[in-house]
Design a protein around this motif. Structure first.
Motif, PDB file in Angstrom:
ATOM      1  N   UNK A  95     -63.459 -22.036  38.463  1.00  0.00           N
ATOM      2  CA  UNK A  95     -63.739 -21.301  39.797  1.00  0.00           C
ATOM      3  C   UNK A  95     -62.748 -20.765  40.327  1.00  0.00           C
ATOM      4  N   UNK A  96     -61.524 -21.477  40.333  1.00  0.00           N
ATOM      5  CA  UNK A  96     -60.488 -20.596  40.950  1.00  0.00           C
ATOM      6  C   UNK A  96     -59.846 -19.356  40.130  1.00  0.00           C
ATOM      7  N   UNK A  97     -60.005 -19.578  38.874  1.00  0.00           N
ATOM      8  CA  UNK A  97     -59.905 -18.550  37.974  1.00  0.00           C
ATOM      9  C   UNK A  97     -60.627 -17.275  38.165  1.00  0.00           C
ATOM     10  N   UNK A  98     -61.879 -17.190  38.158  1.00  0.00           N
ATOM     11  CA  UNK A  98     -62.933 -16.382  38.429  1.00  0.00           C
ATOM     12  C   UNK A  98     -62.608 -15.790  39.816  1.00  0.00           C
ATOM     13  N   UNK A  99     -62.275 -16.792  40.889  1.00  0.00           N
ATOM     14  CA  UNK A  99     -61.895 -15.958  42.217  1.00  0.00           C
ATOM     15  C   UNK A  99     -60.697 -15.035  42.166  1.00  0.00           C
ATOM     16  N   UNK A 100     -59.760 -15.491  41.277  1.00  0.00           N
ATOM     17  CA  UNK A 100     -58.532 -14.476  40.854  1.00  0.00           C
ATOM     18  C   UNK A 100     -59.032 -13.293  40.486  1.00  0.00           C
ATOM     19  N   UNK A 101     -59.722 -13.428  39.458  1.00  0.00           N
ATOM     20  CA  UNK A 101     -60.160 -12.269  38.534  1.00  0.00           C
ATOM     21  C   UNK A 101     -60.927 -11.087  39.775  1.00  0.00           C
ATOM     22  N   UNK A 102     -61.821 -11.717  40.466  1.00  0.00           N
ATOM     23  CA  UNK A 102     -62.459 -11.002  41.402  1.00  0.00           C
ATOM     24  C   UNK A 102     -61.762 -10.294  42.525  1.00  0.00           C
ATOM     25  N   UNK A 103     -60.649 -10.776  42.722  1.00  0.00           N
ATOM     26  CA  UNK A 103     -59.579 -10.268  43.708  1.00  0.00           C
ATOM     27  C   UNK A 103     -58.551  -9.466  43.102  1.00  0.00           C
ATOM     28  N   UNK A 104     -58.610  -9.148  41.816  1.00  0.00           N
ATOM     29  CA  UNK A 104     -57.620  -8.676  41.115  1.00  0.00           C
ATOM     30  C   UNK A 104     -56.312  -9.105  40.922  1.00  0.00           C
ATOM     31  N   UNK A 105     -56.116 -10.602  41.245  1.00  0.00           N
ATOM     32  CA  UNK A 105     -54.937 -11.223  41.054  1.00  0.00           C
ATOM     33  C   UNK A 105     -54.746 -11.492  39.791  1.00  0.00           C
ATOM     34  N   UNK A 106     -55.670 -11.885  38.951  1.00  0.00           N
ATOM     35  CA  UNK A 106     -55.375 -12.631  37.575  1.00  0.00           C
ATOM     36  C   UNK A 106     -56.247 -11.361  36.665  1.00  0.00           C
ATOM     37  N   UNK A 107     -55.482 -11.590  35.371  1.00  0.00           N
ATOM     38  CA  UNK A 107     -55.950 -10.866  34.501  1.00  0.00           C
ATOM     39  C   UNK A 107     -57.637 -11.084  34.150  1.00  0.00           C
ATOM     40  N   UNK A 108     -58.381  -9.869  33.740  1.00  0.00           N
ATOM     41  CA  UNK A 108     -59.851 -10.350  33.662  1.00  0.00           C
ATOM     42  C   UNK A 108     -60.117 -10.701  32.217  1.00  0.00           C
ATOM     43  N   UNK A 109     -59.511 -12.061  32.030  1.00  0.00           N
ATOM     44  CA  UNK A 109     -59.996 -12.687  31.040  1.00  0.00           C
ATOM     45  C   UNK A 109     -60.912 -13.771  31.254  1.00  0.00           C
ATOM     46  N   UNK A 110     -61.843 -14.328  30.311  1.00  0.00           N
ATOM     47  CA  UNK A 110     -62.660 -15.377  30.363  1.00  0.00           C
ATOM     48  C   UNK A 110     -62.244 -16.672  31.210  1.00  0.00           C
ATOM     49  N   UNK A 111     -62.861 -17.186  32.040  1.00  0.00           N
ATOM     50  CA  UNK A 111     -62.054 -18.445  32.814  1.00  0.00           C
ATOM     51  C   UNK A 111     -62.105 -19.334  31.614  1.00  0.00           C
ATOM     52  N   UNK A 112     -62.852 -19.703  30.939  1.00  0.00           N
ATOM     53  CA  UNK A 112     -62.810 -20.780  29.786  1.00  0.00           C
ATOM     54  C   UNK A 112     -61.436 -20.528  28.764  1.00  0.00           C
ATOM     55  N   UNK A 113     -61.313 -19.406  28.536  1.00  0.00           N
ATOM     56  CA  UNK A 113     -60.068 -18.844  27.717  1.00  0.00           C
ATOM     57  C   UNK A 113     -58.900 -19.313  28.324  1.00  0.00           C
ATOM     58  N   UNK A 114     -58.781 -18.988  29.622  1.00  0.00           N
ATOM     59  CA  UNK A 114     -57.549 -19.406  30.515  1.00  0.00           C
ATOM     60  C   UNK A 114     -57.539 -20.800  30.414  1.00  0.00           C
ATOM     61  N   UNK A 115     -58.374 -21.387  30.959  1.00  0.00           N
ATOM     62  CA  UNK A 115     -58.447 -22.901  31.264  1.00  0.00           C
ATOM     63  C   UNK A 115     -57.785 -23.510  29.908  1.00  0.00           C
ATOM     64  N   UNK A 116     -58.652 -23.107  28.765  1.00  0.00           N
ATOM     65  CA  UNK A 116     -58.307 -24.197  27.568  1.00  0.00           C
ATOM     66  C   UNK A 116     -56.751 -23.792  27.079  1.00  0.00           C
ATOM     67  N   UNK A 117     -56.163 -22.434  27.342  1.00  0.00           N
ATOM     68  CA  UNK A 117     -54.940 -22.034  27.115  1.00  0.00           C
ATOM     69  C   UNK A 117     -53.957 -22.945  27.778  1.00  0.00           C
ATOM     70  N   UNK A 118     -54.338 -23.035  29.178  1.00  0.00           N
ATOM     71  CA  UNK A 118     -53.375 -23.977  30.079  1.00  0.00           C
ATOM     72  C   UNK A 118     -53.207 -25.168  29.671  1.00  0.00           C
ATOM     73  N   UNK A 119     -54.508 -25.779  29.312  1.00  0.00           N
ATOM     74  CA  UNK A 119     -54.582 -27.144  28.872  1.00  0.00           C
ATOM     75  C   UNK A 119     -53.532 -27.537  27.467  1.00  0.00           C
TER      76      UNK A 119
END
Length: 209
Positions: free
Chosen positions: A134-158
């Motif tokens: 949810x936090x990643x999706x919010x950052x994508x909506x506000x153009x703060x984060x790269x437009x990657x699928x949240x799941x991709x970013x989440x599991x990369x962080x993990x």
């Protein structure tokens, strides 16, 4: 005076044995011998090997949920995500056996634990994953984060967090603040659409030897 509980010793020893030998190969006899207890006393603390594993997994999930609860409710997505990532990096840099076991055994928890215990762990992990996505999706909506699928970013962080306990050994005088900042910077650099803002916390205190 009552004798002090050896429960903490049992859990720490079991975590080390699970890490070194794997959960399936470890035995209650081995744990009892390492702690210096007879097997009957060991069963007084834990009725089974799976009960020890469940407690080890629960502790790590609950520690992560405690961090989640401390994330500020206000601020930019970048600020909030940086806070949460830094908390997690600091945590994985101060634990070793327990976290290695967590990441090693969670994929197999349905085979290792009772259905009820596995479901309990899974539900708490789901809370963590949904919050981060949810936090990643919010950052994508506000153009703060790269437009990657949240799941991709989440599991990369993990994946990054999961490997830190395998190679990092903290100094005897405490946590290496520089390492925490460097890994946090690395993670945020992969998330943010632009170079991430650095918090105004002053000069870094430690230097790498």
């Amino acid at each position: 005076m009552p004798r002090p509980s050896r429960r903490v010793d049992v859990r720490a020893t079991a975590a080390r044995i699970f890490r070194e030998h794997g959960y399936l190969a470890a035995t209650m006899d081995q744990i009892a011998d390492e702690v210096g207890l007879n097997k009957g006393t060991l069963y007084h603390y834990y009725p089974s090997k799976s009960a020890i594993l469940y407690e080890l997994l629960s502790e790590q999930v609950d520690a992560t949920l405690d961090m989640l609860a401390r994330v500020p409710l206000t601020g930019s997505s970048t600020e909030r995500m940086r806070f949460f990532v830094r908390e997690q990096v600091a945590h994985v840099a101060t634990s070793h056996d327990e976290l290695v076991v967590f990441f090693q055994e969670v994929p197999w928890m349905d085979q290792r634990l009772s259905a009820e215990d596995a479901r309990s762990i899974r539900q708490r992990i789901y809370r963590y994953e949904e919050f981060v996505k949810s936090l990643l999706a919010e950052g994508v909506r506000t153009d703060e984060f790269r437009p990657l699928a949240p799941s991709t970013t989440l599991y990369s962080i993990i994946g990054i967090l999961a490997y830190v306990p395998n190679w990092y050994r903290r100094p005897e005088d405490g946590t290496d603040d520089l390492l925490v900042e460097e890994v946090t910077d690395f993670v945020m650099g992969g998330i943010c659409a632009a170079p991430p803002e650095k918090p105004a916390t002053g000069a870094r205190r430690n230097s790498r030897k």
